[in-house]
Design a protein around this motif. Structure first.
Motif, short mmCIF file in Angstrom:
data_model
loop_
_atom_site.label_atom_id
_atom_site.label_comp_id
_atom_site.label_asym_id
_atom_site.label_seq_id
_atom_site.Cartn_x
_atom_site.Cartn_y
_atom_site.Cartn_z
N THR A 1 -38.27 2.87 -39.93
CA THR A 1 -37.48 2.21 -40.97
C THR A 1 -38.36 1.63 -42.07
O THR A 1 -37.86 1.18 -43.09
CB THR A 1 -36.65 1.04 -40.39
N LEU A 2 -39.68 1.62 -41.84
CA LEU A 2 -40.54 0.95 -42.82
C LEU A 2 -40.52 1.64 -44.18
O LEU A 2 -40.61 0.99 -45.22
CB LEU A 2 -41.97 0.87 -42.28
N SER B 1 -37.94 3.33 -45.61
CA SER B 1 -36.73 3.02 -46.37
C SER B 1 -36.70 1.53 -46.74
O SER B 1 -36.14 1.15 -47.77
CB SER B 1 -35.48 3.41 -45.60
N ALA B 2 -37.33 0.69 -45.92
CA ALA B 2 -37.41 -0.73 -46.26
C ALA B 2 -38.26 -0.89 -47.53
O ALA B 2 -37.92 -1.71 -48.41
CB ALA B 2 -38.03 -1.53 -45.12
N THR C 1 -36.15 -0.04 -50.39
CA THR C 1 -35.24 -1.14 -50.72
C THR C 1 -35.95 -2.19 -51.56
O THR C 1 -35.42 -2.65 -52.57
CB THR C 1 -34.71 -1.79 -49.43
N ALA C 2 -37.17 -2.56 -51.14
CA ALA C 2 -37.92 -3.57 -51.90
C ALA C 2 -38.16 -3.07 -53.32
O ALA C 2 -38.05 -3.84 -54.29
CB ALA C 2 -39.24 -3.88 -51.22
N HIS D 1 -30.44 1.86 -38.17
CA HIS D 1 -31.71 1.12 -38.16
C HIS D 1 -32.20 0.81 -39.57
O HIS D 1 -32.61 -0.30 -39.87
CB HIS D 1 -32.79 1.94 -37.44
N ASP D 2 -32.12 1.83 -40.43
CA ASP D 2 -32.59 1.65 -41.81
C ASP D 2 -31.82 0.55 -42.51
O ASP D 2 -32.40 -0.28 -43.23
CB ASP D 2 -32.42 2.96 -42.60
N MET E 1 -32.78 -2.96 -41.25
CA MET E 1 -34.11 -3.32 -41.74
C MET E 1 -34.05 -3.71 -43.22
O MET E 1 -34.66 -4.70 -43.63
CB MET E 1 -35.05 -2.14 -41.54
N SER E 2 -33.30 -2.93 -44.00
CA SER E 2 -33.21 -3.24 -45.43
C SER E 2 -32.55 -4.59 -45.66
O SER E 2 -32.97 -5.35 -46.54
CB SER E 2 -32.44 -2.14 -46.16
N VAL F 1 -35.09 -7.19 -45.09
CA VAL F 1 -36.03 -7.27 -46.21
C VAL F 1 -35.43 -8.08 -47.36
O VAL F 1 -36.05 -9.01 -47.88
CB VAL F 1 -36.42 -5.85 -46.69
N VAL F 2 -34.19 -7.77 -47.72
CA VAL F 2 -33.56 -8.48 -48.84
C VAL F 2 -33.40 -9.96 -48.51
O VAL F 2 -33.65 -10.83 -49.34
CB VAL F 2 -32.20 -7.83 -49.19
N ILE G 1 -36.81 -11.74 -48.82
CA ILE G 1 -37.19 -11.93 -50.23
C ILE G 1 -36.39 -13.09 -50.84
O ILE G 1 -36.95 -13.98 -51.49
CB ILE G 1 -36.96 -10.64 -51.05
#
Ligand code: HEM
Lengths: 263, 269
Positions: free
Chosen positions: A39-40, A42-43, A46-47, B31-32, B35-36, B39-40, B43
Motif C-alpha cells: 500500500t505504500l 498508493s499512499a 495520495t500524498a 488495504h490501499d 492506508m490513504s 496518510v491524510v 497530515i
C-alpha cells in the motif's frame, strides 16, 4: 431504468474504451501474497495528490514578489478562512510525501522488486525521488522568511562548489548574482509548473508499468521463488527433468560412468 | 541450464498470478484505501498541531516549529541557515570534511556516488534471488545506508545552533587586547553580530554544523587587511563559487575593523 444508466456508459465505452480499461484495472489479478507493504505506493500517490490540491489553492493567494510574498503567507496563515489548514497541509504533506517515498523505495528494495523485468520502473522511481527533493528545495524559499532565505543562500552556494557545472547551476537558480526577485519567480515557476509537470508525467509512466508488469509478491512464503522446487527434498532442477530425482545407489565404484560403460 | 531464464520465470509468474491470484478490487483496494485515509489524517493532524500550538508572531514556535520567521532581510545581522529536515544529512556531511580541500567530497563526491549506485542498482544486482536470507550483501548494505542516513539526519537536526556572543567575549577567548584598541573592539563586535558565527567557529564559539573553516588563527595566513576587506565584501570576487555569502551591506569602517580583527587573530596574541 437500467438502460438509462447503461446507455451513457456504453456510449463512452464504444467511443473510448475507457470503461473496459477501468474494469481491467479494477479486476486484474494481483499475487495472493499482496499485503500492507504494497500500500505504500498508493499512499505516496495520495500524498502527492494532497500536495497538488492544496498547492493550487495556495497559488490563488500567494504572491511571488519579494515585497509581498511574506505578507501573503502571513495573510493565508492568519486571516484566510481555513488558510492555516491549506498551508499546514501543504507544508506537512511535503514531509510525509518524502517519508513515504523512502518507505516505498525501501519496500521495493527489500522485496527485490527492482529486478527483471522492473528495472526501468526503478529508474523512473529514482528520477521521481530526485524531482521530489528539488520540489522541496524550491518550495522552501517561497515563504520568503529568514529561514527560507538563508537556507537557500547556503543551498545555492553549496551547489556552486561543484566542479564545472556548479557555478552555472547556481547562476541559473539565482537568475543572476544575487538572491532576489528573479530568484523567487524562478523558484516559483519551477515549484508549481516545471517540477510538478515532470512528476505527473513520470508518475503516470510509473503506474502504467506497475499495471503492465504486475507487482512482486513478498520475498517470503511460497511465492518467494515460485519456480524453484519447494523444499521437499527433491534436488534443484528436478522439475525441469534435468536431474534424476531418484536417489542414487549406495557407495561402490561408479560403474555407470561413461568410461565405465565403454570398458 | 537447470535454472530458468528471466523470461520463462516471468511467464510463470504471470501464469501463477492469473491462476491463483486475487482480484485487485476489493482485496488490495481495501488495504490501499485504509492506508490513504491514514496518510491524510496524519497530515491533517500535523497541520493542526503545528497551527494551534504556535503563535502569530514570527518565530513563535509551537510543538512543530513556528509558522514563519521574520521576513527575509538580505542585510540581516544574524541568522541560522537551516534547510528542511530531509537535507540535514547532506548538511551534516559537509561538517565531516575540511574546507576547502576535501569538502567537495561532501558536497558533490559522496552524493554523486550514492546517486549513481541508486540508479545502477538493478544492473549491479542481477541475480534473480529475492529471499532476504540469501541476499546478505543487499540486506547489510540497506541496514548501513539506513543507519548512516539516520545518524547524519539526527546529527544535522541536533547540531548546536550558534549562540549570541559579544565581541568582548571573543577578544578575551582569543587573548586580544580589545580594550586598548577601539578598531579591534569594533571589528570583534561586527564579527559577533554580522552572523559570521552562524558558519564559523571562533575561539570555541559559533556554529560547527556548516563546515566553514575555523577562524581562531586566521591571521596566521598572513593575507593582509586589504585582502580581508575584499573577501568579506564579496568572497566570490576572490574565489569564484565560494559558498560564503558576501557582506556588501557593511560600511567601509566596519569592513576595515573586521579585517583588523581577522588579521590580529593569531591564537594567543
Ligand atoms: C510519487 C512517487 C511514487 C508513486 C506515486 C509510486 C506508486 C507506486 C505504486 C502504486 C506501485 C504499486 C505497488 C506498491 O504500491 O508498492 C509502485 C510500484 C513500484 N515502485 Fe513506485 N511510486 C513512487 C515512487 C517510487 C520510487 C522513488 C521508486 C524507487 C526508486 C519506485 C519504484 C517502484 C518499483 C520498482 C515498483 C514495482 C514494485 C513491484 O513490482 O512490486 N517508486 N509504485
Amino acid at each position: 431504468m437500467e438502460a438509462l444508466v447503461l446507455a451513457p456508459v456504453n456510449w463512452l465505452e464504444e467511443r473510448s474504451g475507457i470503461v473496459g480499461a477501468i474494469s481491467y484495472f479494477l479486476f486484474r489479478k494481483v499475487p495472493r501474497g499482496t499485503n500492507w507493504f504494497h500500500t505504500l505506493g498508493s499512499a505516496t500517490l495520495t500524498a502527492f495528490i494532497v500536495q497538488l490540491v492544496t498547492g493550487v489553492v495556495l497559488a490563488m493567494y500567494y504572491v511571488p514578489d519579494p515585497d509581498r510574498a511574506w505578507d501573503s503567507i502571513n495573510w493565508i496563515t492568519n486571516e484566510l478562512t481555513l488558510g492555516w489548514l491549506v498551508r499546514g497541509t501543504h507544508r506537512w504533506g511535503a514531509s510525509v510525501f518524502i517519508i513515504l517515498l523512502f518507505l516505498h523505495m525501501g519496500r521495493v528494495f527489500l522485496f527485490g522488486a527492482y529486478k527483471y523485468p522492473r528495472e526501468l520502473n526503478w529508474l523512473i522511481g529514482v528520477a521521481i525521488l530526485l524531482l521530489a527533493m528539488l520540489e522541496g528545495f524550491t518550495g522552501y524559499l517561497l515563504p520568503w522568511d529568514q529561514t527560507a532565505y538563508w537556507a537557500t543562500v547556503v543551498g545555492i552556494n553549496i551547489n556552486a562548489t561543484a566542479p564545472i557545472a556548479g557555478p552555472f547551476i547556481a547562476d541559473f537558480l539565482r537568475g543572476g548574482t544575487e538572491i532576489g526577485a528573479d530568484t523567487l519567480s524562478r523558484f516559483y515557476a519551477m515549484h508549481m509548473l516545471l517540477v510538478p509537470g515532470a512528476l505527473i508525467g513520470l508518475i503516470t509512466l510509473h503506474l502504467y508499468l506497475v499495471i503492465r508488469l504486475g507487482v512482486t509478491p513478498p520475498p517470503w512464503g511460497e511465492d518467494a521463488e515460485p519456480d524453484e522446487p519447494s523444499p521437499n527434498g527433491r534436488p534443484r532442477g528436478a522439475r525441469e527433468g534435468l536431474v534424476d530425482p531418484k536417489p542414487r545407489g549406495n557407495g561402490g565404484p561408479a560403474i555407470t560412468t561413461r568410461s565405465g560403460v565403454e570398458e | 541450464m537447470a535454472k530458468l531464464d528471466n523470461r520463462e520465470r516471468y511467464a510463470r509468474y504471470k501464469e501463477d498470478v492469473e491462476k491463483r491470484g486475487k482480484p485487485f478490487y476489493p482485496y488490495a483496494m481495501f488495504h490501499d484505501t485504509v492506508m490513504s485515509l491514514v496518510v491524510v489524517s496524519v497530515i491533517t493532524a500535523l497541520a493542526a498541531i503545528w497551527y494551534f500550538t504556535s503563535g502569530e508572531e514570527p518565530g513563535d514556535a509551537g510543538l512543530l516549529g513556528p509558522r514563519y520567521t521574520e521576513e527575509a532581510d538580505p542585510g540581516t545581522t544574524s541568522f541560522v541557515p537551516r534547510p528542511d529536515w530531509y537535507f540535514f544529512f547532506l548538511f551534516y556531511l559537509l561538517r565531516i570534511f575540511k574546507w576547502p580541500e576535501s569538502v567537495i567530497l561532501g558536497t558533490v563526491g559522496i552524493p554523486t556516488i550514492l546517486l549513481i549506485l541508486l540508479f545502477a542498482l538493478p544492473f549491479i544486482d542481477r541475480r534473480r534471488e529475492r529471499r532476504l536470507v540469501r541476499r546478505p550483501v543487499a540486506v547489510v548494505a540497506a541496514l548501513l545506508v539506513i543507519a548512516s542516513m539516520g545518524i547524519l539526519t539526527w546529527e544535522g537536526a541536533t547540531a548546536e545552533e550558534p549562540s549570541a556572543t559579544a565581541g568582548s567575549v571573543l577578544c578575551e577567548a582569543n587573548d586580544l587586547d580589545c580594550e586598548g584598541n577601539e578598531e579591534l573592539a569594533l571589528g570583534a563586535d561586527v564579527f559577533a553580530e554580522a552572523g559570521c558565527l552562524s558558519c564559523h567557529v571562533y575561539a570555541g564559539e559559533g556554529a560547527q554544523n556548516i563546515g566553514a573553516p575555523e577562524l581562531t588563527t586566521v591571521g596566521d595566513l598572513g593575507r593582509g587587511e586589504e585582502y580581508w576587506v575584499e573577501w568579506v565584501r564579496n568572497p566570490q570576487a576572490i574565489r569564484p563559487g565560494s559558498p560564503m555569502p558576501g557582506f556588501p551591506n557593511l560600511t567601509e569602517e566596519q569592513l576595515q575593523a573586521v579585517a583588523v580583527f581577522l588579521e590580529a587573530s593569531t591564537g594567543g596574541g
